[in-house]
Motif scaffolding. Structure first.
Motif, PDB file in Angstrom:
ATOM      1  N   VAL A 130     -30.692 -15.189  20.734  1.00  0.00           N
ATOM      2  CA  VAL A 130     -29.949 -14.179  20.499  1.00  0.00           C
ATOM      3  C   VAL A 130     -28.785 -14.122  21.617  1.00  0.00           C
ATOM      4  N   PHE A 131     -28.930 -14.759  22.751  1.00  0.00           N
ATOM      5  CA  PHE A 131     -27.793 -14.590  23.929  1.00  0.00           C
ATOM      6  C   PHE A 131     -26.839 -15.602  23.609  1.00  0.00           C
ATOM      7  N   HIS A 132     -27.106 -16.627  22.798  1.00  0.00           N
ATOM      8  CA  HIS A 132     -25.779 -17.654  22.559  1.00  0.00           C
ATOM      9  C   HIS A 132     -24.705 -17.000  21.423  1.00  0.00           C
ATOM     10  N   GLY A 133     -23.475 -16.869  22.040  1.00  0.00           N
ATOM     11  CA  GLY A 133     -22.218 -16.528  21.350  1.00  0.00           C
ATOM     12  C   GLY A 133     -22.281 -15.117  21.165  1.00  0.00           C
ATOM     13  N   SER A 134     -23.176 -14.308  21.901  1.00  0.00           N
ATOM     14  CA  SER A 134     -22.824 -12.719  21.798  1.00  0.00           C
ATOM     15  C   SER A 134     -22.419 -12.309  23.319  1.00  0.00           C
ATOM     16  N   GLU A 135     -21.223 -11.301  22.946  1.00  0.00           N
ATOM     17  CA  GLU A 135     -20.880 -10.494  24.262  1.00  0.00           C
ATOM     18  C   GLU A 135     -21.447  -9.407  24.552  1.00  0.00           C
ATOM     19  N   GLN A 136     -22.622  -8.969  23.827  1.00  0.00           N
ATOM     20  CA  GLN A 136     -23.191  -7.646  23.972  1.00  0.00           C
ATOM     21  C   GLN A 136     -24.583  -7.957  24.755  1.00  0.00           C
ATOM     22  N   HIS A 137     -24.841  -9.265  25.194  1.00  0.00           N
ATOM     23  CA  HIS A 137     -26.134  -9.351  25.855  1.00  0.00           C
ATOM     24  C   HIS A 137     -25.798 -10.431  26.938  1.00  0.00           C
ATOM     25  N   VAL A 138     -26.670 -10.065  28.000  1.00  0.00           N
ATOM     26  CA  VAL A 138     -26.250 -10.801  29.309  1.00  0.00           C
ATOM     27  C   VAL A 138     -27.646 -11.500  29.766  1.00  0.00           C
ATOM     28  N   HIS A 139     -27.610 -12.700  30.411  1.00  0.00           N
ATOM     29  CA  HIS A 139     -28.737 -13.178  31.033  1.00  0.00           C
ATOM     30  C   HIS A 139     -28.327 -13.862  32.259  1.00  0.00           C
ATOM     31  N   ALA A 140     -29.331 -13.775  33.200  1.00  0.00           N
ATOM     32  CA  ALA A 140     -29.257 -14.188  34.713  1.00  0.00           C
ATOM     33  C   ALA A 140     -29.646 -15.649  34.901  1.00  0.00           C
ATOM     34  N   LYS A 141     -29.082 -16.431  35.897  1.00  0.00           N
ATOM     35  CA  LYS A 141     -29.461 -17.650  36.174  1.00  0.00           C
ATOM     36  C   LYS A 141     -29.952 -17.641  37.635  1.00  0.00           C
ATOM     37  N   TRP A 142     -30.641 -18.712  38.186  1.00  0.00           N
ATOM     38  CA  TRP A 142     -30.887 -18.652  39.360  1.00  0.00           C
ATOM     39  C   TRP A 142     -31.708 -17.524  40.090  1.00  0.00           C
TER      40      TRP A 142
END
Length: 218
Positions: A130-142
């Protein structure tokens, strides 16, 4: 200092409104909550299409070795991680208590991973899509716990670390601060117009967050 202001605001807001405090107010949770709210407000400020009743997700990876209910082998080498996805309605993050709502959602998700790392693991791939290609979702790395600035492969410690994938995905990188002890360095890449607006929201939000629950930074 900024993290303490955010934490103080959340605690006082909950006391003022007779609400229970979020279960987890670590530096990581505070930073993620604040950035999540700023990104959603950024979309609203730019008049992008935002359906307030829709859910918004904040995804992150959690270390798994310390969350298992058994001891892993000392010789283990690999990525033992779990996937966390906090969810709230967009309109909840755009309100006066948006930071409180975000911190509560992220903190509660972390606590669920603490108690049962692999609960719902069969849905992780679908949840992540669901995160791919969406502007209303965010995910954190590291993670700031990785202490990347202390790495030395023989030619000295790094001067600047950047996660190159944030340039084309809706990702925020969070690593150990290069300059401030116990601080967190945030990596974010947006088109200039969006970055300018985000910068205003981010700095303005920090500047008007004293320990006063009645101040609205929106």
């Amino acid at each position: 200092t900024e993290m303490e202001k955010i934490k103080c605001f959340i605690i006082n807001f909950c006391k003022e409104k007779n609400q229970t405090q979020p279960v987890h107010l670590s530096p990581y949770v505070l930073t993620c909550a604040f950035v999540w709210v700023c990104l959603l407000k950024n979309q609203q400020c730019l008049n992008e299409r935002v359906k307030h009743e829709d859910p918004t997700y904040f995804g992150f990876i959690a270390g798994g070795i310390t969350r298992l209910d058994y001891l892993g082998p000392k010789t283990y080498l690999g990525n033992c991680v779990g996937f966390g996805r906090a969810s709230v309605k967009i309109k909840e993050l755009l309100g006066q208590d948006g930071i409180v709502v975000a911190a509560r959602a992220i903190g509660s998700t972390i606590k669920k991973l603490d108690s049962s790392l692999f609960d719902g693991a069969e849905k992780w791939i679908l949840d992540w899509e669901v995160f791919h290609g969406s502007e209303q979702h965010v995910h954190a790395k590291w993670s700031p716990k990785l202490k990347l600035y202390e790495l030395d492969f023989g030619w000295g410690r790094p001067k600047k670390i950047e996660e190159i994938s944030i340039g084309y995905t809706r990702v925020v990188s969070l690593i150990q601060s290069r300059d401030v002890e116990c601080g967190i360095e945030i990596g974010l890449a947006l088109p200039k117009s969006k970055m300018d607006t985000f910068f205003i929201l981010f700095t303005k939000g920090l500047s008007v967050l004293p320990c006063d629950p009645l101040i609205n930074f929106s």
